[in-house]
Enzyme design. Structure first.
Site, PDB file in Angstrom:
ATOM      1  N   LYS A 237     -13.192  17.269  48.092  1.00 20.58           N
ATOM      2  CA  LYS A 237     -12.295  17.652  49.184  1.00 20.58           C
ATOM      3  C   LYS A 237     -12.258  19.163  49.408  1.00 20.58           C
ATOM      4  O   LYS A 237     -12.380  19.637  50.529  1.00 20.58           O
ATOM      5  CB  LYS A 237     -10.917  17.132  48.784  1.00 20.58           C
ATOM      6  CG  LYS A 237      -9.805  17.312  49.724  1.00 20.58           C
ATOM      7  CD  LYS A 237      -8.635  16.431  49.286  1.00 20.58           C
ATOM      8  CE  LYS A 237      -8.305  16.517  47.809  1.00 20.58           C
ATOM      9  NZ  LYS A 237      -7.113  17.287  47.503  1.00 20.58           N
TER      10      LYS A 237
ATOM     11  N   ARG B 116       1.386  15.537  49.545  1.00 18.36           N
ATOM     12  CA  ARG B 116       0.991  14.617  48.508  1.00 18.36           C
ATOM     13  C   ARG B 116       1.888  13.375  48.490  1.00 18.36           C
ATOM     14  O   ARG B 116       1.535  12.365  47.915  1.00 18.36           O
ATOM     15  CB  ARG B 116       1.107  15.339  47.167  1.00 18.36           C
ATOM     16  CG  ARG B 116       0.040  15.004  46.186  1.00 18.36           C
ATOM     17  CD  ARG B 116       0.257  15.827  44.944  1.00 18.36           C
ATOM     18  NE  ARG B 116      -0.486  17.077  44.982  1.00 18.36           N
ATOM     19  CZ  ARG B 116      -1.789  17.151  44.701  1.00 18.36           C
ATOM     20  NH1 ARG B 116      -2.474  16.081  44.393  1.00 18.36           N
ATOM     21  NH2 ARG B 116      -2.402  18.308  44.723  1.00 18.36           N
TER      22      ARG B 116
ATOM     23  N   ARG C  64     -18.587  16.375  35.180  1.00 15.68           N
ATOM     24  CA  ARG C  64     -18.086  17.744  35.353  1.00 15.68           C
ATOM     25  C   ARG C  64     -18.242  18.577  34.090  1.00 15.68           C
ATOM     26  O   ARG C  64     -17.906  18.127  33.004  1.00 15.68           O
ATOM     27  CB  ARG C  64     -16.594  17.707  35.703  1.00 15.68           C
ATOM     28  CG  ARG C  64     -16.371  17.533  37.167  1.00 15.68           C
ATOM     29  CD  ARG C  64     -14.984  17.920  37.506  1.00 15.68           C
ATOM     30  NE  ARG C  64     -14.048  16.932  36.991  1.00 15.68           N
ATOM     31  CZ  ARG C  64     -12.877  16.691  37.562  1.00 15.68           C
ATOM     32  NH1 ARG C  64     -12.514  17.377  38.601  1.00 15.68           N
ATOM     33  NH2 ARG C  64     -12.077  15.782  37.056  1.00 15.68           N
TER      34      ARG C  64
ATOM     35  N   ARG D  87     -13.832  18.950  30.066  1.00 18.67           N
ATOM     36  CA  ARG D  87     -12.366  18.875  29.970  1.00 18.67           C
ATOM     37  C   ARG D  87     -11.983  17.684  29.101  1.00 18.67           C
ATOM     38  O   ARG D  87     -12.563  16.612  29.222  1.00 18.67           O
ATOM     39  CB  ARG D  87     -11.764  18.672  31.354  1.00 18.67           C
ATOM     40  CG  ARG D  87     -11.806  19.892  32.212  1.00 18.67           C
ATOM     41  CD  ARG D  87     -11.435  19.541  33.628  1.00 18.67           C
ATOM     42  NE  ARG D  87     -10.484  18.408  33.664  1.00 18.67           N
ATOM     43  CZ  ARG D  87      -9.821  18.049  34.741  1.00 18.67           C
ATOM     44  NH1 ARG D  87      -9.981  18.712  35.851  1.00 18.67           N
ATOM     45  NH2 ARG D  87      -9.005  17.031  34.714  1.00 18.67           N
TER      46      ARG D  87
ATOM     47  N   ARG E 281      -6.396   8.144  36.423  1.00 14.24           N
ATOM     48  CA  ARG E 281      -6.083   9.187  37.399  1.00 14.24           C
ATOM     49  C   ARG E 281      -6.330   8.664  38.816  1.00 14.24           C
ATOM     50  O   ARG E 281      -5.540   8.896  39.721  1.00 14.24           O
ATOM     51  CB  ARG E 281      -6.984  10.386  37.118  1.00 14.24           C
ATOM     52  CG  ARG E 281      -6.456  11.707  37.550  1.00 14.24           C
ATOM     53  CD  ARG E 281      -6.974  12.805  36.631  1.00 14.24           C
ATOM     54  NE  ARG E 281      -8.420  12.982  36.728  1.00 14.24           N
ATOM     55  CZ  ARG E 281      -9.166  13.536  35.773  1.00 14.24           C
ATOM     56  NH1 ARG E 281      -8.629  13.939  34.648  1.00 14.24           N
ATOM     57  NH2 ARG E 281     -10.451  13.674  35.944  1.00 14.24           N
TER      58      ARG E 281
END
Ligand SMILES: [Zn+2]
Length: 282
Positions: free
Chosen positions: A62, A139, A173, A217, A228
């Site tokens: 995004k 949100r 990632r 992470r 998530r």
């Protein structure tokens, strides 16, 4: 870099209900704060006044697409995750309050987010910018209502990516522990099958000096990534419906990586390549 952003998403599920119990008065107050920061409609005369919102789950890209469009259209890309990070690294009084909230894993209140957003919009207005592309806000439906109460959002773009590709990207990632840059080692290569198109997304590999310093992470495990996404989907559905009812929602399924998706996104937005080439040449 995206840590904070995802933390916000991650922990946002529970407290939504408590937002709803707050008085309409607070909502009006928040609306007033935001309203004075939004450029007057007369700015439309200077050219197109883009007031867009980007929606999309963590890992969808995004921020990348919003940033590209903001350069193309000459409007500021305002990401609330960035605003929070900037505030945290400042010496302003709010920084220590924010650090406390974030370190305890609590959700940052609408009041603080709207305060940061209003300040950022005021800065943009001072600089003579017209319009904006919002990323990370609204949100919740409450935030969407406050925003809708103070300005007329033209378009809400909901970026979507097939879940298998999304999960692979989240798990791929990597962050360089030295320079802090983000990379992605996942190479998504889904073959077309039973009439479903295939999908290819190349990895974003680091330069040699970063290769040995890549870190993952701790919350990028398959289990946490899936949770998530579930939390995000639960929460975002209401926001998507809010804009759909108002005829403002554009659903966009990313067909692959940036080279493939970007021209199609421009087409879906009725933007032409000439604008793109002009920006690229500038
Ligand atoms: Zn590096």
């Amino acid at each position: 870099m995206a840590v904070l952003n995802n933390r916000l998403v991650c922990r946002a599920a529970a407290p939504i209900r408590s937002f709803c119990t707050k008085s309409a008065e607070t909502e009006a107050e928040l609306g007033r704060a935001l309203s004075s920061a939004i450029p007057a409609q007369s700015s439309k005369e200077k050219g197109r006044n883009i007031q867009w919102v980007f929606l999309g789950c963590p890992g969808v890209g995004k921020g990348t697409y919003a940033a590209r469009l903001s350069r193309l259209l000459g409007v500021p890309h305002i990401a609330t995750g960035d605003l929070v990070r900037q505030e945290l690294s400042s010496r302003r009084p709010l920084a220590s309050q924010l650090a406390g909230i974030v370190n305890q894993g609590k959700l940052i209140s609408d009041e603080i987010i709207i305060d940061l957003l209003s300040k950022r919009l005021e800065d943009a207005q001072t600089k003579g910018d017209t319009g904006f592309i919002l990323d990370g806000f609204p949100r919740t439906v409450r935030q969407a209502e406050i925003l809708e109460g103070v300005t007329d959002i033209d378009l809400v773009i909901n970026l979507k990516l097939r879940e298998e590709a999304l999960i692979a990207k989240c798990l791929g990632r990597r962050i360089c522990s030295e320079c802090g840059r983000n990379f992605n080692v996942a190479c998504v290569d889904i073959k077309s099958e039973d009439g479903n198109p295939g999908m290819y997304m190349p990895p974003l590999l680091p330069p040699p000096q970063c290769t040995s310093k890549l870190t993952i992470r701790s919350d990028d495990t398959e289990e946490i990534v899936k949770e998530r996404l579930r939390v995000y989907n639960d929460m975002s559905r209401a926001v998507e419906e809010f804009y759909q009812r108002r005829g403002k929602l554009l659903e966009f399924d990313l067909p692959g990586g940036i080279p493939e998706s970007w021209p199609k996104l421009l087409h879906a937005l009725n933007l032409n390549d000439n604008e793109d080439k002009r920006t690229a040449a500038a």
